[in-house]
Write an enzyme that holds these catalytic residues in place. Structure first.
Site, PDB file in Angstrom:
ATOM      1  N   HIS A 195       0.686  -0.949  -0.220  1.00 53.28           N
ATOM      2  CA  HIS A 195       0.039  -0.186   0.256  1.00 53.28           C
ATOM      3  C   HIS A 195       0.796   1.100  -0.270  1.00 53.28           C
ATOM      4  O   HIS A 195       1.036   1.955   0.936  1.00 53.28           O
ATOM      5  CB  HIS A 195      -0.998  -0.192   1.116  1.00 53.28           C
ATOM      6  CG  HIS A 195      -1.988  -1.572   1.534  1.00 53.28           C
ATOM      7  ND1 HIS A 195      -1.311  -2.437   1.124  1.00 53.28           N
ATOM      8  CD2 HIS A 195      -2.877  -1.591   1.385  1.00 53.28           C
ATOM      9  CE1 HIS A 195      -2.444  -3.366   1.576  1.00 53.28           C
ATOM     10  NE2 HIS A 195      -3.526  -2.735   1.224  1.00 53.28           N
ATOM     11  N   SER A 216       6.941   6.046   1.899  1.00 52.83           N
ATOM     12  CA  SER A 216       8.323   4.599   2.212  1.00 52.83           C
ATOM     13  C   SER A 216       9.015   4.135   1.119  1.00 52.83           C
ATOM     14  O   SER A 216      10.053   3.435   0.788  1.00 52.83           O
ATOM     15  CB  SER A 216       7.475   3.799   2.793  1.00 52.83           C
ATOM     16  OG  SER A 216       6.148   3.197   2.001  1.00 52.83           O
ATOM     17  N   GLY A 274      -3.249  -4.017  -2.831  1.00 50.64           N
ATOM     18  CA  GLY A 274      -2.435  -4.489  -1.825  1.00 50.64           C
ATOM     19  C   GLY A 274      -2.464  -5.951  -1.423  1.00 50.64           C
ATOM     20  O   GLY A 274      -1.400  -6.184  -0.924  1.00 50.64           O
ATOM     21  N   ASP A 286       1.215  -1.865   4.734  1.00 50.43           N
ATOM     22  CA  ASP A 286       0.934  -0.824   4.991  1.00 50.43           C
ATOM     23  C   ASP A 286      -0.531  -0.533   5.157  1.00 50.43           C
ATOM     24  O   ASP A 286      -0.459   0.827   4.355  1.00 50.43           O
ATOM     25  CB  ASP A 286       1.887  -0.082   5.048  1.00 50.43           C
ATOM     26  CG  ASP A 286       1.831   2.148   5.906  1.00 50.43           C
ATOM     27  OD1 ASP A 286       1.419   1.812   7.075  1.00 50.43           O
ATOM     28  OD2 ASP A 286       1.736   2.740   5.198  1.00 50.43           O
TER      29      ASP A 286
END
Length: 282
Positions: A41, A99, A143, A163
Site C-alpha cells: 500500500h 516508504s 495490495g 502498510d
C-alpha cells in the site's frame, strides 16, 4: 480509522516506520546479493508538508518537525534523516518521503522495487514520482494480493512492507493473512507490518494471530506518544511486527526507541520491544 496518508505524513508513526525501514534496508545491504523490496500500500511516495492535506492536520510538527533541527541524533537514524535532508537541500523542512522514496533512495543498483497502490489517483502520482528509475515497477492492483502475485522473487531475498490505510475493520486480520501468504510462498521474506495503537482488544487478537502465523520469528516494535489505552486520542502510537528481522535490528531499536519516546511524547509516551515469536533453537 481512516489513514489517507497525505494527512498524516511525517507524524510520529511515520518516524517509527521509515526509520525502521531504513535500518532494515541497511542491514540487508550488508550482503552483496540483491534483494527485492515490495510495498503493498505504497501511497504517492512523496509529500508536501505545506500542501493542502498535510497542512490541515500539521501532524508532522509533532513528528519529524521535533527532530529536524536536533543535534546529536542517535547514529542509527543517520540514513533516515539523510533522505529527508536530500529532499530539502535549503535546510527548510517541506518535503517528506513516503516508504517508496525511502526505499528508492537507500536501495542499491542491484536491488529491485515492486510498489503497489490501489487508489487510482495516488497510483498515477506514484508512477510520476518514481519515473526514471528502471529498478522500480509500479502496480495499480489490490495490495492484499501482492504476496501471491510476486513471491517468490528471483533475487532469493525480499523485504515486504504491509502498510494498509486501516479504513476497514478487518484490516488487522488481513495483515495476518498477507503475512501467512508471504512466508508460505517465500519463507525467508522479511515482512514488516505497520499497525496503529488504538483499540487494545483488537490489538490483542492481532498479536495472537501473528503468533499463530507460522513465521519463523517475529519482533514487535512499538512507539507510543500517549498511554496505550487513552480514549481521547485518535492515535496513541504505532507498531511494526517484523517477521524474519535481520540480525542487528533489535540492538539498534533498543538504542533508539527510548530516545524517540522521550522526544515525541505528547502526554505519556513509551515504547516496547519484544519477540512475539522467538527464533527456534536447533
Amino acid at each position: 480509522m481512516n489513514y489517507r496518508h497525505a494527512f498524516h505524513a511525517g507524524n510520529h508513526a511515520d518516524v517509527l516506520k521509515h526509520f525502521t525501514l531504513a535500518r532494515l534496508i541497511a542491514l540487508l545491504s550488508r550482503k552483496e546479493a540483491p534483494f527485492a523490496y515490495l510495498d503493498s500500500h505504497a501511497g504517492v511516495g512523496l509529500y508536501d508538508l505545506l500542501g493542502d492535506q498535510a497542512s490541515r492536520t500539521d501532524e508532522w510538527r509533532e513528528g519529524i518537525g521535533r527532530l529536524w533541527d536536533l543535534p546529536d541524533l542517535p547514529a542509527p537514524m543517520t540514513d533516515y534523516l539523510k533522505v529527508i535532508r536530500e529532499l530539502n537541500p535549503d535546510g527548510s523542512l517541506r518535503y517528506y518521503p513516503g516508504s517508496p522514496e525511502v526505499a528508492r533512495r537507500l536501495t542499491r543498483p542491484q536491488d529491485r522495487l515492486q510498489l503497489n497502490e490501489k487508489h487510482p489517483e495516488d497510483g498515477l502520482l506514484l508512477k510520476d514520482n518514481m519515473a526514471g528509475d528502471r529498478r522500480v515497477a509500479v502496480h495499480l492492483g489490490e495490495g492484499w494480493h501482492l504476496a501471491r502475485a510476486l513471491l517468490p522473487v528471483a533475487e532469493k531475498r525480499a523485504l515486504m512492507l504491509i502498510d494498509p490505510p486501516f479504513e476497514k475493520a478487518d484490516e488487522l486480520e488481513r495483515c495476518v493473512t498477507a503475512l501467512k501468504e508471504a512466508i508460505g510462498r517465500m519463507r525467508q521474506t522479511v515482512v514488516a507490518i505497520w499497525y496503529p495503537i488504538k483499540d487494545q482488544r483488537q490489538l490483542k487478537r492481532f498479536y495472537q494471530g501473528l503468533q499463530a502465523s507460522g513465521a519463523p520469528k517475529m519482533l514487535r516494535v512499538e512507539l507510543r506518544v500517549h498511554a496505550a489505552d487513552n480514549a481521547d486520542s485518535g492515535l496513541n502510537g504505532s507498531g511494526l511486527a517484523i517477521a524474519n528481522p535481520p540480525w542487528g535490528i533489535e540492538d539498534e531499536l533498543r538504542q533508539v526507541l527510548p530516545w524517540l519516546a522521550e522526544r515525541l511524547a505528547q502526554s505519556k509516551g513509551g515504547w516496547q520491544l519484544d519477540w512475539l515469536i522467538e527464533d527456534a533453537k536447533p
